[in-house]
Scaffold this active site. Structure first.
Site, PDB file in Angstrom:
ATOM      1  N   ASP A  10       0.882  -1.173   0.000  1.00 38.39           N
ATOM      2  CA  ASP A  10       0.000   0.000   0.000  1.00 38.39           C
ATOM      3  C   ASP A  10       0.920   1.223   0.000  1.00 38.39           C
ATOM      4  O   ASP A  10       2.137   1.100   0.149  1.00 38.39           O
ATOM      5  CB  ASP A  10      -0.893  -0.001   1.263  1.00 38.39           C
ATOM      6  CG  ASP A  10      -1.780   1.242   1.329  1.00 38.39           C
ATOM      7  OD1 ASP A  10      -2.414   1.568   0.310  1.00 38.39           O
ATOM      8  OD2 ASP A  10      -1.826   1.909   2.375  1.00 38.39           O
ATOM      9  N   SER A  11       0.316   2.398  -0.120  1.00 36.08           N
ATOM     10  CA  SER A  11       1.110   3.623  -0.066  1.00 36.08           C
ATOM     11  C   SER A  11       1.643   3.890   1.350  1.00 36.08           C
ATOM     12  O   SER A  11       2.578   4.655   1.516  1.00 36.08           O
ATOM     13  CB  SER A  11       0.252   4.804  -0.503  1.00 36.08           C
ATOM     14  OG  SER A  11      -0.868   4.914   0.350  1.00 36.08           O
ATOM     15  N   CYS A  73      -4.425  -1.582  -1.739  1.00 34.66           N
ATOM     16  CA  CYS A  73      -4.519  -0.145  -1.953  1.00 34.66           C
ATOM     17  C   CYS A  73      -5.624   0.067  -2.976  1.00 34.66           C
ATOM     18  O   CYS A  73      -5.535  -0.446  -4.107  1.00 34.66           O
ATOM     19  CB  CYS A  73      -3.181   0.367  -2.497  1.00 34.66           C
ATOM     20  SG  CYS A  73      -3.243   2.081  -3.056  1.00 34.66           S
ATOM     21  N   GLU A 152      -2.462   8.724   8.327  1.00 33.79           N
ATOM     22  CA  GLU A 152      -0.998   8.586   8.381  1.00 33.79           C
ATOM     23  C   GLU A 152      -0.410   9.341   9.573  1.00 33.79           C
ATOM     24  O   GLU A 152       0.694   9.064  10.019  1.00 33.79           O
ATOM     25  CB  GLU A 152      -0.353   9.078   7.078  1.00 33.79           C
ATOM     26  CG  GLU A 152      -0.609   8.171   5.876  1.00 33.79           C
ATOM     27  CD  GLU A 152       0.146   6.825   5.949  1.00 33.79           C
ATOM     28  OE1 GLU A 152       1.301   6.809   6.393  1.00 33.79           O
ATOM     29  OE2 GLU A 152      -0.461   5.804   5.553  1.00 33.79           O
ATOM     30  N   CYS A 186     -10.962   2.870   0.153  1.00 30.50           N
ATOM     31  CA  CYS A 186      -9.537   3.110   0.371  1.00 30.50           C
ATOM     32  C   CYS A 186      -9.171   2.308   1.614  1.00 30.50           C
ATOM     33  O   CYS A 186      -9.900   2.356   2.620  1.00 30.50           O
ATOM     34  CB  CYS A 186      -9.308   4.594   0.604  1.00 30.50           C
ATOM     35  SG  CYS A 186      -7.671   5.006   1.238  1.00 30.50           S
ATOM     36  N   HIS A 188      -7.088   2.738   3.824  1.00 27.85           N
ATOM     37  CA  HIS A 188      -6.839   3.519   5.040  1.00 27.85           C
ATOM     38  C   HIS A 188      -8.135   3.723   5.844  1.00 27.85           C
ATOM     39  O   HIS A 188      -8.090   3.908   7.052  1.00 27.85           O
ATOM     40  CB  HIS A 188      -6.290   4.911   4.693  1.00 27.85           C
ATOM     41  CG  HIS A 188      -4.825   4.951   4.394  1.00 27.85           C
ATOM     42  ND1 HIS A 188      -4.285   4.423   3.252  1.00 27.85           N
ATOM     43  CD2 HIS A 188      -3.788   5.476   5.088  1.00 27.85           C
ATOM     44  CE1 HIS A 188      -2.973   4.638   3.251  1.00 27.85           C
ATOM     45  NE2 HIS A 188      -2.641   5.272   4.361  1.00 27.85           N
TER      46      HIS A 188
HETATM   47  N1  DGL Z   1      -4.713   3.132   0.975  1.00 25.11           N
HETATM   48  C1  DGL Z   1      -4.683   3.533  -0.392  1.00 25.11           C
HETATM   49  C2  DGL Z   1      -5.993   3.378  -1.046  1.00 25.11           C
HETATM   50  O1  DGL Z   1      -6.624   2.410  -0.695  1.00 25.11           O
HETATM   51  C3  DGL Z   1      -3.870   4.740  -0.716  1.00 25.11           C
HETATM   52  C4  DGL Z   1      -4.358   6.050  -0.322  1.00 25.11           C
HETATM   53  C5  DGL Z   1      -3.408   7.126  -0.725  1.00 25.11           C
HETATM   54  O2  DGL Z   1      -2.208   6.911  -0.616  1.00 25.11           O
HETATM   55  O3  DGL Z   1      -3.879   8.168  -1.167  1.00 25.11           O
HETATM   56  O4  DGL Z   1      -6.417   4.115  -1.893  1.00 25.11           O
END
Ligand code: DGL
Length: 271
Positions: A10-11, A73, A152, A186, A188
């Protein structure tokens, strides 16, 4: 049986929502996690940039002998996964299919909400898949660019006043549409489930895209006879592209482990 580890990326921290569920479902699988913390967020980047990032992320994970890779992600899954999947000789799973299937199964009214990064919402990938599964369904989407930076930075408490204010603005249009299911598109966002549930109320079922990809992976590995053999607890090794300290601390909180996971730094531009 296949004792090779599962790769997950993931990011940043978001993919840990998939790792958390994987460890609950399959405690003896070993996991290699990569969080691209030097380049988070992904959700505001162009497709060309994301393509480069995702190839590097998979390139790094492929330095291990893996049985599968999870694109944990939403942004990478919705924008570039379909164009890179064929370049690799191992199964690569994304979040769209499992989350869309869970949403369609959970909705009684066919009115489904989606929140995601701007890139995810722009891609239309979740809507397409949901409507393929049930053409009667209506999908209402809202991009939420401020949520990833909040996560984050560890701002996940439902009592956090900044988070509450931001969620109020993002969720109001979905409340007005009387949805009965909301896809957290997402990975996150499941870290904000409590805060989101508080605002949406008990009538709206939340679909956790991290948990959905983990459940899909567990079912697929089981079906293919590719689960790890034995009863030893699997290991978790984490890699990040920026300094590891904050990640280790937040990861142990999110994964609810007593000890911080092993986290090392990697120069992702080399891959
Ligand atoms: N967790 C990621 C997603 O599901 C990345 C979010 C991001 O880095 O903007 O989109």
């Amino acid at each position: 049986m296949d004792n090779r580890p599962i790769g997950v990326f993931d990011s940043g921290l978001g993919g840990l929502t998939a790792v958390r569920e994987l460890r609950l479902l399959l405690p003896n699988e070993s996991i290699i996690y990569f969080g691209d913390t030097a380049r988070v967020p992904y959700g505001t980047r162009s497709r060309e940039t994301l393509l480069r990032y995702v190839k590097q992320d998979i390139g790094f994970l492929r330095t291990f002998d893996l049985k599968t890779v999870l694109v944990a992600c939403g942004t990478a899954s919705t924008t570039v996964l379909e164009s890179v999947r064929g370049d690799y000789d191992l199964p690569i799973f994304g979040v769209v299919e499992p989350s869309a299937a869970a949403a369609v199964a959970a909705s009684a009214t066919g009115r489904i909400g989606l929140i995601g990064t701007p890139a995810t919402v722009r891609s239309g990938a979740f809507e397409r898949r949901v409507r393929q599964l049930n053409p009667e369904t209506q999908v209402f989407s809202v991009p939420c660019p401020l949520l990833v930076p909040l996560v984050e930075n560890g701002r996940t408490s439902p009592d956090d006043p900044v988070l509450q204010l931001v969620l109020e603005e993002y969720l109001a249009p979905l409340q007005a549409q009387n949805i009965d299911v909301l896809i957290l598109g997402c990975t996150h966002y499941p870290l904000l489930s409590e805060a989101i549930a508080r605002q949406m109320g008990p009538a709206v079922r939340l679909i956790d895209s991290g948990a959905a990809i983990a459940q899909y992976t567990a079912a697929t590995l089981r079906q293919n006879g590719a689960l790890a053999a034995g009863t030893d607890a699997g290991s978790l090794r984490c890699f990040v592209s920026d300094q590891p300290h904050d990640f280790a601390r937040l990861a142990s909180l999110f994964l609810r482990c007593d000890t911080e996971p092993e986290v090392s730094r990697v120069d992702i531009e080399q891959y």
